[in-house]
Design an enzyme around this catalytic site. Sequence first.
Site, short mmCIF file in Angstrom:
data_model
loop_
_atom_site.label_atom_id
_atom_site.label_comp_id
_atom_site.label_asym_id
_atom_site.label_seq_id
_atom_site.Cartn_x
_atom_site.Cartn_y
_atom_site.Cartn_z
N CYS A 88 6.30 3.23 11.11
CA CYS A 88 7.27 2.60 10.29
C CYS A 88 8.48 1.98 11.07
O CYS A 88 9.19 2.94 11.62
CB CYS A 88 7.36 3.27 8.96
N GLY A 201 -2.87 -8.19 10.98
CA GLY A 201 -3.54 -9.51 10.94
C GLY A 201 -4.94 -9.86 10.44
O GLY A 201 -5.40 -11.13 10.52
N GLY A 221 -4.10 -4.37 5.80
CA GLY A 221 -2.84 -4.32 4.99
C GLY A 221 -2.56 -5.21 4.19
O GLY A 221 -3.00 -5.06 3.09
N ARG A 222 -1.59 -6.39 4.20
CA ARG A 222 -1.41 -7.21 3.08
C ARG A 222 -2.52 -7.87 2.50
O ARG A 222 -2.62 -8.17 1.53
CB ARG A 222 -0.34 -8.06 3.99
#
Length: 328
Positions: A88, A201, A221-222
């Site tokens: 992070c 990605g 992730g996203r």
Amino acid sequence: MSVAPMVDVTDRHFRYFNRLLTKNSYLYTEMISTGAIIHGDRHRILDFSPQEKPLVLQIGAAKPEEMVEAVKIAEDWDYDEINLNVGCPSNKVQEGDLGACLMAKPELVRDILTEARGITSKPVTVKHRIGIDDLDKYEDMENFCSIVEASGVTRYIVHARIAILKGLSPKDNRNIPPLRYEDVYRLKEEYPHFQIEINGGFKDRESILAQKEILDGVMLGRAAYERPYLLNEVENVLYPEDTASITRQEILEHLIGYIQENFDEDNKAWPLYRNIYDLFAFHKGAKVWKRILNEGLKEDKPGDALKKALDQLPLESLLSSSLLPLSS
């Protein structure tokens, strides 16, 4: 496959939603600092429902002794794995000497992980970047891993971007530094005894499944909240014998029951709504769905918005469990 720890996203409500889509993927808590675990409201911070398992507790730590205390406390909650955050890049995290700045302190990371492994029988793992700032070459990451290896940790979740700690926001650090998958592949070649999971990605089923021939896992992730059905599509390929597609109608019916159990009339359901906002992403009905959710903020009774969605959305949209192509 796993779903990455994401601040203000991977709370217990989002994890319940994820678990409807995937039985086998590992889910992660948001990063929780040792200070919060030691001094905070432990039940609010650490509680989870059994349906969320397998579940990983991700900890932000800067001192071995604090990691020890936090892991001892967490033992009572029976997480499936303990993960150290070394990725992070936020300013707040850096101020506490946590997260990505620890890439410059591999000996400290080694000691934190060694101490954690000494007091728990649960697997202890590390999630890190391929580099930071001037420590941005493959050789720098290899040096980090060669030192950390002495802790006995053998599972590494690698975000395939460097983090630029001075000058880029956390959001920019997710986009601007280029992806360098080849560095992660090289690490696996040189350390074949490591279990290496790649992060960064991945947005479609084909690119995720392609990693199966090279690495040991992929962390989303996203994509997990921008295209949630991706979890189910990949799951059905990896575990065809014990998974099945689930329709959006079935998802809504499960979530209505969940809201009734977890939210009362004075406790609006936005903590759940915000993380299912893209349930119809890239699919017919997406605009209607978002309008209904936004209106749901004003509803008297939590769950009414989801009942309206069942009434107002096209049946073919509710009964579908697939994604449209990414270009749609």
